[in-house]
Every structure is written in structure tokens, then in C-alpha cells.
Design a protein around this motif. Structure first.
Motif, PDB file in Angstrom:
ATOM      1  N   GLY A  28       0.814  -1.207   0.000  1.00 62.43           N
ATOM      2  CA  GLY A  28       0.000   0.000   0.000  1.00 62.43           C
ATOM      3  C   GLY A  28       0.846   1.254   0.000  1.00 62.43           C
ATOM      4  O   GLY A  28       1.309   1.719  -1.044  1.00 62.43           O
ATOM      5  N   ALA A  29       1.103   1.802   1.195  1.00 62.29           N
ATOM      6  CA  ALA A  29       1.815   3.077   1.309  1.00 62.29           C
ATOM      7  C   ALA A  29       3.201   3.039   0.674  1.00 62.29           C
ATOM      8  O   ALA A  29       3.637   4.031   0.062  1.00 62.29           O
ATOM      9  CB  ALA A  29       1.925   3.470   2.791  1.00 62.29           C
ATOM     10  N   TYR A  30       3.897   1.901   0.800  1.00 56.53           N
ATOM     11  CA  TYR A  30       5.266   1.827   0.296  1.00 56.53           C
ATOM     12  C   TYR A  30       5.355   1.908  -1.233  1.00 56.53           C
ATOM     13  O   TYR A  30       6.454   2.023  -1.781  1.00 56.53           O
ATOM     14  CB  TYR A  30       5.946   0.546   0.775  1.00 56.53           C
ATOM     15  N   ARG A  31       4.241   1.898  -1.910  1.00 55.56           N
ATOM     16  CA  ARG A  31       4.253   2.068  -3.362  1.00 55.56           C
ATOM     17  C   ARG A  31       4.290   3.545  -3.753  1.00 55.56           C
ATOM     18  O   ARG A  31       4.382   3.876  -4.929  1.00 55.56           O
ATOM     19  CB  ARG A  31       3.029   1.396  -3.992  1.00 55.56           C
ATOM     20  N   TYR A  32       4.201   4.411  -2.732  1.00 61.05           N
ATOM     21  CA  TYR A  32       4.163   5.849  -2.974  1.00 61.05           C
ATOM     22  C   TYR A  32       5.246   6.551  -2.152  1.00 61.05           C
ATOM     23  O   TYR A  32       5.779   5.993  -1.199  1.00 61.05           O
ATOM     24  CB  TYR A  32       2.788   6.422  -2.590  1.00 61.05           C
ATOM     25  N   HIS A  33       5.562   7.767  -2.525  1.00 58.67           N
ATOM     26  CA  HIS A  33       6.486   8.561  -1.717  1.00 58.67           C
ATOM     27  C   HIS A  33       5.755   9.033  -0.464  1.00 58.67           C
ATOM     28  O   HIS A  33       4.538   9.254  -0.489  1.00 58.67           O
ATOM     29  CB  HIS A  33       6.990   9.767  -2.507  1.00 58.67           C
TER      30      HIS A  33
END
Length: 271
Positions: free
Chosen positions: A34-39
Motif C-alpha cells: 500500500g503506502a510503500y508504493r508511494y512517496h
């Protein structure tokens, strides 16, 4: 009874898919995938983490990652609110880290001392970002203008390191800050000794050169001071300053601000 038992049995097996606990599944879903796919500065980062916290608000790593952009954007009140949750749910791994963040980011030196001293009392002598808890505690006392206390703590830590690992284990930043402490105590010759030791490890360390120059000015050695401070400014312009990872985001204590410091160079004139 058998018809009811069998579906429930397979439900239990599914809940522990691949040996993962429910919290591990939440972390994988909302952080790893989830979050780790984004900055961390994007809205999606926060959206995924909030969704994970809605599933289980007791997972420390979710709160840690929620705090991350707040630290980097200097929203310290929000960051510390999140990090208090981190420590609440995983005190052993994050109490000292909160102390470090209070020292370097938030500039809450008294709060940092409390956290770091408590971490050492509860979990033993250890390190954050390659430096001992005692290093950061000494830094806090330096920032509180308690120079003798800072000196006492850092000297004791030097003795421990030298005894257990040898003098070569003293980091150039440890030596730099001892030089700064000696400068503040107006022991200029001793300060130069420590700054020279720091420069032996990091020869172009512009901040150490600058404070050596300040010592030389106090010792009335103007010509030597001018040479080394001009060299310091040149080295700074070529990137030779603090090498700590977080120095990119936060100015460390006594890190030179050359917009102001250049005027202290003897006979300085703008080109």
C-alpha cells in the motif's frame, strides 16, 4: 455439529494464511503493498496508513510511518503525537529513537534526555544512527549551555569506547563536538586538539575547520585563522560538511550557517 465445525476450522486456517498473524497481514496490505508504493509526501501514503490504523490502531510500525512525513516537513507537534503511539505499542524498539528525534528534529532537549536516559536504564547501553545514547545526551546538554555536564558525559563515553573497542572507534563527530564543548569552555588549545583529531579522520570537514578558526581568533592568531576559515568555506561549497543521513533534513547543533559565519572570517570581503 460436524457441519458447523468444519467451516469454522477452515476459517481459522485462513486467518493464519502463510503463517502470518492478523497484524502482519495488515502491515503487508497497507504498508508493503500500500503506502510503500508511494512517496511519503503523497496523500496516498497517508491514506493507506490511516486505513491500516482503522483495522488495528495498536501496530507501532503504522504510527511510525504516519509520523515520517511530519518529521520531514517539520510538523513536529503532529509527528510527536504519532510517535508517542509508536513508543506506547513498542517501547523497547522506539523509546531511544524518539529521544533521537526529539534531539535532532524537534529540538526538545530536555525531553530527549528523559527518553534516552530511560532507554538506557530499561534496555541497556546502545546506539541510534551510529552514535551512543550518551552522545546525544551530551549534545542536549551542550544545547542547553550546560557545557561542563556535556563534557563530563562525553568524556565518560570516550573512556568506555576506548576501553572496549579502542581509540580508533571514536567517530569524527564525537571528536568534533568535544572540540566545540572545549571552545565553549574557553579552553581553546584543548578544543584545537580535539578538532585536529576530527580533521585527521575527515580532513575537509568544513565545520571542524571553522571552529578551529574561531579558536585561533581567540588565541590572537589572525593570519592562521583567516587561512583555515577560507579553506573551510571552500570545502563547504564543495559539499564537505556533516555526513549524517538526517543532516539533509535538519541542521545539527553547531553545524555552521555560512550565510552568517562568513562575516567572522578575518578580513572577509564579498567577491
Amino acid at each position: 455439529m460436524i457441519k458447523l465445525f468444519i467451516p469454522f476450522f477452515f476459517f481459522l486456517i485462513g486467518a493464519q494464511c502463510n503463517g502470518q498473524s492478523k497484524q502482519e497481514q495488515i502491515v503487508e496490505k497497507y504498508l508493503t503493498n500500500g503506502a510503500y508504493r508511494y512517496h511519503y509526501t503523497t496523500q496516498q501514503w497517508n491514506d493507506y496508513i490511516d486505513a491500516g490504523i482503522q483495522q488495528d490502531s495498536t501496530i507501532a510500525v503504522l504510527w511510525q510511518n504516519k509520523a515520517l512525513p511530519y518529521w520531514k516537513m517539520r510538523k513536529y507537534d503532529l509527528a510527536i503525537q504519532c510517535y508517542d503511539k509508536v513508543v506506547q505499542y513498542n517501547r523497547k524498539n522506539y523509546l531511544s529513537r524518539r529521544g533521537y528525534l526529539k534531539c535532532i528534529f524537534q529540538k526538545d532537549y530536555k525531553g530527549a534526555i528523559v527518553d534516552l536516559e530511560m532507554a538506557q536504564k530499561e534496555f541497556g547501553y546502545n546506539y541510534e544512527n551510529d552514535h551512543s545514547y550518551q552522545f546525544y545526551i551530551a549534545l542536549c546538554y551542550l544545547q542547553l549551555n550546560q557545557f561542563e555536564k556535556a563534557e563530563q558525559i562525553l568524556l565518560k563515553d570516550f573512556e568506555r569506547t576506548t576501553k572496549n573497542q579502542g581509540a580508533s572507534w571514536l567517530h569524527f563527530l564525537d571528536l568534533f563536538y568535544m572540540g566545540v564543548i572545549q571552545y565553549e569552555l574557553r579552553k581553546y588549545d584543548t578544543a584545537i586538539t580535539y578538532l585536529n583529531k576530527a580533521l585527521a579522520e575527515y580532513p575537509k570537514f568544513s565545520d571542524a575547520q571553522y571552529y578551529k578558526g574561531l579558536c585561533l581568533i581567540q588565541l590572537k592568531e589572525q593570519a592562521k585563522a583567516e587561512v583555515i576559515m577560507r579553506e573551510a568555506k571552500s570545502n563547504f561549497e564543495h559539499g564537505y560538511t556533516f555526513t549524517e543521513d538526517d543532516a539533509f533534513y535538519e541542521r545539527y547543533p553547531y553545524q555552521v550557517n555560512w550565510h552568517m559565519a562568513k562575516w567572522l572570517i578575518p578580513n572577509y570581503k564579498e567577491n
